[in-house]
Design an enzyme around this catalytic site. Sequence first.
Site, mmCIF file in Angstrom:
data_model
loop_
_atom_site.group_PDB
_atom_site.id
_atom_site.type_symbol
_atom_site.label_atom_id
_atom_site.label_comp_id
_atom_site.label_asym_id
_atom_site.label_seq_id
_atom_site.Cartn_x
_atom_site.Cartn_y
_atom_site.Cartn_z
ATOM 1 N N MET A 1 28.089 60.798 37.827
ATOM 2 C CA MET A 1 27.016 61.792 37.864
ATOM 3 C C MET A 1 25.748 61.295 38.559
ATOM 4 S SD MET A 1 28.533 64.270 36.632
ATOM 5 C CE MET A 1 30.019 64.535 35.698
ATOM 6 N N CYS A 2 25.822 60.148 39.209
ATOM 7 C CA CYS A 2 24.667 59.647 39.961
ATOM 8 C C CYS A 2 24.493 60.434 41.248
ATOM 9 C CB CYS A 2 24.851 58.170 40.323
ATOM 10 S SG CYS A 2 24.300 57.044 39.062
ATOM 11 N N MET B 1 20.074 53.022 37.851
ATOM 12 C CA MET B 1 21.511 52.782 37.952
ATOM 13 C C MET B 1 21.827 51.916 39.163
ATOM 14 S SD MET B 1 23.072 54.315 35.347
ATOM 15 C CE MET B 1 21.943 53.217 34.585
ATOM 16 N N GLU B 2 21.102 52.114 40.248
ATOM 17 C CA GLU B 2 21.292 51.290 41.434
ATOM 18 C C GLU B 2 20.905 49.841 41.161
ATOM 19 O OE1 GLU B 2 21.403 55.443 42.680
ATOM 20 O OE2 GLU B 2 20.057 54.351 41.358
ATOM 21 N N ASP C 1 33.213 35.227 40.971
ATOM 22 C CA ASP C 1 34.338 35.143 41.894
ATOM 23 C C ASP C 1 34.223 33.936 42.826
ATOM 24 O OD1 ASP C 1 36.770 36.215 43.176
ATOM 25 O OD2 ASP C 1 35.425 36.552 44.879
#
Length: 157
Positions: free
Chosen positions: A75-76, A111-112, A126
């Site tokens: 929903m972004c 959110m970003e 990683d």
Amino acid sequence: MGEKFTHIKEGKANMVDITDKKPVHRKAVSTGSIYLSHKTLSEIKNKKVEKGDVFSVARIASILAIKKTFNLIPMCHQIEITSIDVDFSIKDTYIMATVIVKSTGKTGVEMEALTGVSIALLTIWDMVKSIEKDSKGNYPNTEINGIKVEEKIKESF
């Protein structure tokens, strides 16, 4: 009760309508940590990690993730990012990632910023997983935590 859901209405997913909102300057600062062994931290600090420059790769991954957040979180809104800053600091037992995202738009950039920190930390993991693995292939000293929004600013023009 009287709950009003903005993202799910009558069983259907909906993106919040921001059409009538005025654009404003927005900024979000997010942080998070990855705990690593002393050996790994030393190898990162001395640029001896076999896969390459850990912070450069993590910075690029963070920037790419920030630009793709709207594809990852259902929903972004797709927003215009005007600035991204990704920084790392090595502490005694962990690395702190700090991401600052700015935009001039109708909705926030939290959110970003959170996505940027998360992907930066996952990329670090990683890059160093071969150093962090124990004899059974597990990661007893490796831990990501504390991901949060430190600051959110919304200012009119």
